[in-house]
Design an enzyme around this catalytic site. Sequence first.
Site, mmCIF file in Angstrom:
data_model
loop_
_atom_site.group_PDB
_atom_site.id
_atom_site.type_symbol
_atom_site.label_atom_id
_atom_site.label_comp_id
_atom_site.label_asym_id
_atom_site.label_seq_id
_atom_site.Cartn_x
_atom_site.Cartn_y
_atom_site.Cartn_z
ATOM 1 N N MET A 1 0.657 -1.451 -0.251
ATOM 2 C CA MET A 1 -0.130 -0.315 -0.107
ATOM 3 C C MET A 1 1.219 1.361 0.197
ATOM 4 O O MET A 1 2.324 1.339 0.437
ATOM 5 C CB MET A 1 -0.732 -0.189 1.107
ATOM 6 C CG MET A 1 -1.703 -1.491 0.853
ATOM 7 S SD MET A 1 -3.269 -1.213 0.151
ATOM 8 C CE MET A 1 -4.134 -0.482 1.126
ATOM 9 N N CYS A 2 0.087 1.878 -0.622
ATOM 10 C CA CYS A 2 0.576 3.637 -0.111
ATOM 11 C C CYS A 2 1.072 4.070 1.379
ATOM 12 O O CYS A 2 0.629 3.202 2.035
ATOM 13 C CB CYS A 2 0.311 4.516 -1.276
ATOM 14 S SG CYS A 2 0.256 3.986 -3.121
ATOM 15 N N ARG A 3 2.253 4.355 1.127
ATOM 16 C CA ARG A 3 2.683 5.636 2.228
ATOM 17 C C ARG A 3 2.276 7.459 1.705
ATOM 18 O O ARG A 3 2.183 7.541 0.700
ATOM 19 C CB ARG A 3 3.491 5.305 2.551
ATOM 20 C CG ARG A 3 4.045 4.860 3.077
ATOM 21 C CD ARG A 3 3.575 3.748 4.352
ATOM 22 N NE ARG A 3 3.875 2.373 4.025
ATOM 23 C CZ ARG A 3 3.416 1.874 5.782
ATOM 24 N NH1 ARG A 3 2.989 1.843 6.452
ATOM 25 N NH2 ARG A 3 3.844 0.574 5.882
ATOM 26 N N ILE A 86 4.209 8.253 -1.684
ATOM 27 C CA ILE A 86 4.981 7.785 -2.182
ATOM 28 C C ILE A 86 4.149 6.445 -2.555
ATOM 29 O O ILE A 86 2.929 6.143 -1.707
ATOM 30 C CB ILE A 86 5.693 6.912 -0.255
ATOM 31 C CG1 ILE A 86 6.262 8.129 0.510
ATOM 32 C CG2 ILE A 86 7.080 5.673 -1.077
ATOM 33 C CD1 ILE A 86 7.445 8.568 -0.347
ATOM 34 N N ASN A 112 -4.715 5.557 -1.027
ATOM 35 C CA ASN A 112 -4.012 4.498 -0.732
ATOM 36 C C ASN A 112 -4.952 3.871 -0.311
ATOM 37 O O ASN A 112 -6.249 3.190 0.481
ATOM 38 C CB ASN A 112 -2.917 4.700 1.012
ATOM 39 C CG ASN A 112 -2.987 4.163 1.310
ATOM 40 O OD1 ASN A 112 -2.049 3.167 0.335
ATOM 41 N ND2 ASN A 112 -2.666 2.956 2.184
#
Length: 185
Positions: A1-3, A86, A112
């Site tokens: 998963m994205c940050r 990110i 996210n």
Amino acid sequence: MCRWAAYIGEPVHLSEVISHPEHSLIDQSLHATQSVTPTNADGVGLAWYGARPTPGVFRDILPAWSDRNLKSVAEHVSSGLFLGHIRASSGAPTSRENCHPFTADNWSFVHNGEVGGFSDFRRHANALIPDDLYHHREGTTDSEAMFLIALHEGLADDPKTALERAAGQLEAMSRAHGSAPHLHM
């Protein structure tokens, strides 16, 4: 998963959130401890607000920990309102256009999660974006589509309801195509 990280308050250099803390956004991109994958290497982006009503934007496909331009921007730009993201791709290609934050006029957006099976109905999802907003569509992600649909659904007047409507429409498309998980947010 994205940050991702969001900041609102007295102006600070972006590096105070993005790179300096022990568990900074850059550190998390390389050493994620509560994620399926320990690294997020599919791009990075920032949107910050200053003297102008529209955000400044930085996006690149380099991993955050090795992006010298990101570090320089974060050390020199200060803002009282900014987003950092990110990326860990859920299927869309790694490209600058697919890196968050996505922007339209004075809005910026990060997400996210994922809309299950989005590539199977992307054309139908894009049709939910009206012509007056479609020129903001630069990439191919589910997140950018959700953002532009939410703008159409009244994000400026009622953000919660607009995002619920946009997410609901995309979740319904995912269910109709039999994809799972239908929606992660």
